[in-house]
Design an enzyme around this catalytic site. Structure first.
Site, PDB file in Angstrom:
ATOM      1  N   ARG A 144      -9.371   7.642   6.840  1.00 25.51           N
ATOM      2  CA  ARG A 144      -9.120   6.204   6.877  1.00 25.51           C
ATOM      3  C   ARG A 144      -8.797   5.793   8.311  1.00 25.51           C
ATOM      4  O   ARG A 144      -8.683   6.643   9.177  1.00 25.51           O
ATOM      5  CB  ARG A 144      -7.962   5.837   5.923  1.00 25.51           C
ATOM      6  CG  ARG A 144      -6.854   6.864   6.025  1.00 25.51           C
ATOM      7  CD  ARG A 144      -5.481   6.381   6.035  1.00 25.51           C
ATOM      8  NE  ARG A 144      -5.202   5.312   6.932  1.00 25.51           N
ATOM      9  CZ  ARG A 144      -4.881   5.455   8.214  1.00 25.51           C
ATOM     10  NH1 ARG A 144      -4.822   6.646   8.783  1.00 25.51           N
ATOM     11  NH2 ARG A 144      -4.614   4.403   8.966  1.00 25.51           N
ATOM     12  N   GLN A 170       1.023   4.067   4.464  1.00 23.64           N
ATOM     13  CA  GLN A 170       0.472   4.728   5.661  1.00 23.64           C
ATOM     14  C   GLN A 170       1.506   4.778   6.793  1.00 23.64           C
ATOM     15  O   GLN A 170       1.464   5.671   7.637  1.00 23.64           O
ATOM     16  CB  GLN A 170      -0.777   3.979   6.166  1.00 23.64           C
ATOM     17  CG  GLN A 170      -2.002   4.131   5.299  1.00 23.64           C
ATOM     18  CD  GLN A 170      -2.114   3.018   4.276  1.00 23.64           C
ATOM     19  OE1 GLN A 170      -1.110   2.469   3.827  1.00 23.64           O
ATOM     20  NE2 GLN A 170      -3.330   2.678   3.896  1.00 23.64           N
ATOM     21  N   ASP A 181      -8.887  -3.730  12.084  1.00 19.79           N
ATOM     22  CA  ASP A 181     -10.088  -3.245  11.380  1.00 19.79           C
ATOM     23  C   ASP A 181     -11.325  -4.053  11.715  1.00 19.79           C
ATOM     24  O   ASP A 181     -12.449  -3.573  11.609  1.00 19.79           O
ATOM     25  CB  ASP A 181      -9.857  -3.262   9.870  1.00 19.79           C
ATOM     26  CG  ASP A 181      -8.997  -2.088   9.472  1.00 19.79           C
ATOM     27  OD1 ASP A 181      -7.767  -2.189   9.640  1.00 19.79           O
ATOM     28  OD2 ASP A 181      -9.559  -1.059   9.062  1.00 19.79           O
TER      29      ASP A 181
END
Ligand code: MRU
Length: 346
Positions: free
Chosen positions: A46, A196, A237
Site C-alpha cells: 500500500r 496505518q 495519493d
C-alpha cells in the site's frame, strides 16, 4: 531505513505483508498477477508510490506465461493486464501512471518482437522502482530544510519506507532531518480505521530511532493546542493541477485544525503522484471500502450488526489549506496552478 517493502526477485514480486505489522515482519512472494491484485486490494502492499511499483511489476507477472510471437496479440494482452490491475484500487494515481507507462511501451513499438518487448517492460518496471528510490532522497533533502532543532512535528497514515521503494515521502523528510543531525519529535495519528499510523508509522520511526508518540486521531486538536506542534507533513495519493491533494481519510481534518492553530501544513509527494489531467480535487475518485473495516476491530464487533456505515478511504485537502508541496524538484508554493505547471513544465 533499510527495509525492502517491495522488490522484483526471481520472477516474483516480494512484498512485506503489511496487514501483519507491527506484530510480525513477514515477506510474501506474489508469483501471479491475481495474487498481487489481492495483495493490493487487501493493503498487504500500500502507499501511493509502492502501488505504482506494484502495478508495474504486476504487468510483468501478467505477461510471464504469454506464449506466442504475435506482437499485436501481445500488446492486447498487456493492455488487458493493465486494465485488470487498474481495477484494484482507484485513488493513488501512481498506479495508473505506472500502468500508462507500461502500456505506452508496447503501443509505441508495434514492430518489436515479443521477446524484446518483454525485456523492455522489465527494464521499465525496474526503472520505475529505481526512480522512486532517487525521488524519495530528493524530497527528503528539500523537506528536511523545514525542520529546525527542537521542533515538534505531526503526521498521519504511513508515508514512509513501507509506502515506497526507499525511505518514504513525509517520513523521508524526518529521516533526512535526522541524518542532518536535527533533534525533533513526531506525533503520529493512529489513522482509523486500518491504523496505518500506529501499526506502520510508529513501527518504522521507532526502528529508525526517530522520537515518535502515537495518538488517536481525535486527540490531534488537543495536542496542537497544548503541546505546540510546529509543522505537519503528510503524503498524498493524487494531487490535482490546482494543488488539491487526496490522502488518507483524516488528512483534511488535520489541515483544517492546522489552519485554526496557525501550523504550517506540508504535503510531500513526487511527480508521479500528480494528476495534471484533472483541474481540481473534485475529480479525484475516492475509494470506499468494506463496512467491516469500521464495524470490527479484528474479529471483534465494535458497532451494532446492520448499522449503516460510510467508509471513504481518502479525503481531499483543498489547496488553500496547504502551505507547500515538497516534491523532488523543490517546494512548490501558492499560486499552485502556475507553480505546479512551471515545476513540471507542462
Ligand atoms: O490506504 P493506504 O494505506 O494505501 O493509504 C496511504 C496513504 O494515504 C499515504 O499517505 C499515501 O499513499 C502517500 S504514501 C507515500
Amino acid at each position: 531505513m533499510a527495509i525492502d517493502t517491495i522488490k522484483w526477485v526471481n520472477g516474483a514480486v516480494r512484498i512485506i505483508d503489511q496487514t501483519l505489522l507491527p506484530e510480525k515482519l513477514v515477506y510474501i512472494n506474489c508469483r501471479d498477477v491475481k495474487t498481487l491484485w489481492h495483495a493490493i486490494k487487501e493493503l498487504k502492499v500500500r502507499g501511493a508510490p509502492a502501488l505504482g511499483i506494484a502495478a508495474a511489476y504486476g504487468v510483468l507477472l501478467g505477461i510471464k506465461d504469454f506464449k506466442g510471437d504475435s506482437t499485436p496479440q501481445f500488446a492486447r494482452h498487456v493492455c488487458d493486464v493493465c486494465d485488470y490491475i487498474a481495477k484494484s484500487r482507484p485513488t493513488a494515481v501512481n498506479l495508473f501512471n505506472a500502468l500508462g507507462q507500461m502500456r505506452l511501451l508496447v503501443l509505441y513499438n508495434p514492430d518489436k518482437p515479443v521477446a524484446i518487448l518483454k525485456a523492455v517492460l522489465e527494464a521499465e518496471a525496474n526503472a520505475i522502482y529505481e526512480e522512486d528510490r532517487a525521488v524519495c532522497r530528493a524530497m527528503g533533502k528539500h523537506g528536511a530544510a523545514l525542520i529546525k532543532n527542537g521542533m515538534t512535528c505531526m503526521t498521519v497514515c504511513n508515508a514512509g519506507a513501507l509506502a515506497t521503494a526507499d525511505y518514504g515521502t513525509a517520513l523521508g523528510v524526518f529521516y533526512a532531518a535526522k541524518e542532518a543531525g536535527r533533534k525533533f519529535s513526531v506525533y503520529s495519528l493512529e489513522t482509523r480505521p486500518l491504523l496505518q499510523g500506529s501499526r506502520l508509522t510508529a513501527w518504522e520511526l521507532m526502528r529508525n530511532k526517530v522520537d515518535v508518540t502515537t495518538i488517536c486521531d481525535n486527540m490531534a486538536a488537543t495536542v496542537m493546542k497544548n503541546k505546540k506542534v510546529d509543522i505537519i507533513f503528510t503524503g498524498a495519493d493524487r494531487i490535482a493541477s490546482n494543488g488539491d491533494a487526496a490522502n488518507k481519510i483524516g488528512t483534511y481534518m488535520l489541515a483544517v485544525l492546522a489552519k485554526h492553530h496557525g501550523i504550517p501544513f506540508y504535503v510531500v509527494a513526487p511527480k508521479t503522484t500528480f494528476d495534471l489531467k484533472i483541474k481540481t480535487g473534485k475529480q479525484i475518485p475516492i475509494e470506499e471500502r468494506a463496512p467491516e473495516e469500521v464495524t470490527h476491530f479484528g474479529l471483534r464487533p465494535t458497532a451494532p450488526k446492520g448499522v449503516k456505515v460510510f467508509n471513504p478511504a481518502f479525503d481531499v485537502t483543498p489547496n488553500e489549506l496547504i502551505t507547500g508541496i515538497v516534491t523532488e524538484y523543490g517546494i512548490v508554493r501558492k499560486p499552485y496552478v502556475k507553480n505546479i505547471h512551471e515545476t513540471f513544465r507542462v
